[in-house]
Design an enzyme around this catalytic site. Structure first.
Site, PDB file in Angstrom:
ATOM      1  N   LYS A  92       0.802  -1.227   0.000  1.00 23.67           N
ATOM      2  CA  LYS A  92       0.000   0.000   0.000  1.00 23.67           C
ATOM      3  C   LYS A  92       0.840   1.285   0.000  1.00 23.67           C
ATOM      4  CE  LYS A  92      -4.320  -1.767   1.860  1.00 23.67           C
ATOM      5  NZ  LYS A  92      -5.336  -1.704   2.913  1.00 23.67           N
ATOM      6  N   ASN A 113      -4.827   2.043  -1.911  1.00 25.11           N
ATOM      7  CA  ASN A 113      -5.372   0.681  -2.051  1.00 25.11           C
ATOM      8  C   ASN A 113      -6.047   0.476  -3.404  1.00 25.11           C
ATOM      9  OD1 ASN A 113      -7.820   2.039  -1.736  1.00 25.11           O
ATOM     10  ND2 ASN A 113      -8.734   0.369  -0.562  1.00 25.11           N
ATOM     11  N   ASP A 128     -10.273   2.825   1.500  1.00 26.60           N
ATOM     12  CA  ASP A 128     -10.532   2.134   2.787  1.00 26.60           C
ATOM     13  C   ASP A 128     -11.292   3.031   3.760  1.00 26.60           C
ATOM     14  OD1 ASP A 128      -9.359  -0.286   2.165  1.00 26.60           O
ATOM     15  OD2 ASP A 128      -7.398   0.252   2.986  1.00 26.60           O
ATOM     16  N   GLY A 151      -5.481   1.075  17.107  1.00 24.92           N
ATOM     17  CA  GLY A 151      -4.644   0.779  15.944  1.00 24.92           C
ATOM     18  C   GLY A 151      -4.054   2.034  15.351  1.00 24.92           C
ATOM     19  N   ALA A 152      -2.908   1.860  14.672  1.00 22.70           N
ATOM     20  CA  ALA A 152      -2.249   2.992  14.006  1.00 22.70           C
ATOM     21  C   ALA A 152      -1.580   2.525  12.720  1.00 22.70           C
ATOM     22  CB  ALA A 152      -1.227   3.624  14.951  1.00 22.70           C
ATOM     23  N   GLY A 153      -2.012   1.362  12.205  1.00 25.45           N
ATOM     24  CA  GLY A 153      -1.468   0.835  10.945  1.00 25.45           C
ATOM     25  C   GLY A 153      -2.176   1.470   9.755  1.00 25.45           C
ATOM     26  N   GLY A 154      -2.074   0.799   8.588  1.00 28.64           N
ATOM     27  CA  GLY A 154      -2.625   1.356   7.355  1.00 28.64           C
ATOM     28  C   GLY A 154      -4.113   1.618   7.429  1.00 28.64           C
TER      29      GLY A 154
END
Ligand code: NDP
Length: 308
Positions: A92, A113, A128, A151-154
């Site tokens: 990504k 994405n 997303d 969370g702090a991901g994609g």
């Protein structure tokens, strides 16, 4: 967009339905996905069902592409005249260097994405977060609301940026690793009107009572680890909170089940997946496809997946 056959308007779903394809054109427009792993991604079932339902002369190919082959895969898609493609884990961010430009939210999020061919330019979009916000809006307006986001991901970045663009008041980012969370907090505070703070994730995190919307954007609870639970005090979930989960497999996670028991309104990862898919297909075909078709096929294939 190229369509062949008989066209009618379905008033109920406000979509164009092509009830019969009569064509001598054997060259479909090609779309697809580049990811690793690819086999567990149900997007191909969802998108092909929509193409078939609407009689679109398009195909969607689910391709296993390693990081070292990503550049070659993109060149291949260009050489074969693809219309566009999705990219998922782990491409990504790395995809960006092979593209000609980025849409507004993809630029802010720093991840792509969905890739769309516009004339001869290949433009990266991120659907997303948009898919998530669309799903959320069916239950609650995000404007002015206070968010707790795990969370702090994609996925978390995409969701947080789109929520900020939709006018949420504040976001508490709760994440295991502080570094990643601080990057997101910094981005939100500097580039959007929303106030963001980081909160470390100790044992039994207590969700603040001022929270309107609680979101799991971690991979906790994702198949096959469906019994894995968020490390939170479940009694801190109040019935007036809206609870959302980005995990789409299983369609009903332990987090969503717990929230329903508390009497909360919920938004599932399946809704997010379908909505981001609808937006992606619109980019490629110009058509607003029927989300119900995509929902139904996903429920079918994911239920089989969980049973096996
Ligand atoms: P990333 O790998 O980028 O981020 C994973 C996140 O989960 C990080 O914040 C990570 O924390 C956290 N995490 C993972 N395991 C644990 C654990 N055991 N305890 C605490 N935190 C944990 O993945 P993505 O953001 O791309 O994806 C996250 C989820 O969102 C996945 O389940 C994915 O399937 C889903 N998703 C759903 C979509 C949909 O359309 N429904 C679209 C995109 C994603 P840390 O930073 O500390 O490592």
């Amino acid at each position: 967009m190229r369509v062949n056959g008989w066209v009618r308007i379905n008033q109920k779903h406000k979509v164009i339905v092509i009830s019969m394809i009569k064509t001598t054109d054997f060259l479909p427009q090609i779309t697809g996905s580049f990811a690793q792993p690819a086999a567990e991604n149900p997007t191909v079932a969802m998108v092909e069902a929509a193409y078939q339902h609407h009689g679109l002369h398009f195909r969607y190919l689910n391709c296993e592409v390693s990081p070292k082959n990503l550049e070659a895969a993109v060149k291949g898609a260009k050489a074969m005249g693809w219309t566009g493609f999705n990219c998922s884990i782990p491409h990504k961010v790395s995809i960006i260097k092979y593209l000609d430009g980025l849409g507004e939210s993809a630029q802010l999020i720093g991840a792509v994405n969905t890739v769309v061919r516009k004339n001869d330019q290949w433009i990266g979009e991120n659907t997303d977060g948009q898919g998530f916000v669309q799903a959320l809006k069916k239950v609650i307006s995000p404007k002015g609301k206070n968010i707790t986001l795990f969370g702090a991901g994609g996925a978390a970045r995409a969701v947080a940026v789109e929520l900020a663009l939709a006018g949420v008041s504040s976001i508490i980012i709760v994440n295991r690793s502080e570094d990643r969370a601080e990057v997101l907090v910094d981005l939100l505070n500097k580039k959007t009107e929303t106030t963001a703070v980081y909160h470390s994730w100790g044992t039994n995190y207590f969700i603040k009572a001022t929270t309107d919307i609680v979101i799991n954007a971690t991979s906790i609870g994702l198949y096959p680890n469906i019994e894995e639970e968020l490390n939170i005090d479940f009694k801190s979930i109040k019935s007036d909170m809206v609870v959302a989960d980005g995990v789409h497999n299983p369609p009903e996670t332990h987090f969503i089940r717990a929230a329903k028991v508390m009497g909360c309104k919920t938004v599932s990862g399946l809704e997010m997946l379908v909505n981001q898919g609808v937006i992606g297909i619109k980019y490629w075909t110009g058509i607003n496809v029927n989300p119900i078709i995509m929902h139904d096929i996903l429920r079918k294939v994911l239920a089989m997946d969980t049973e096996n």
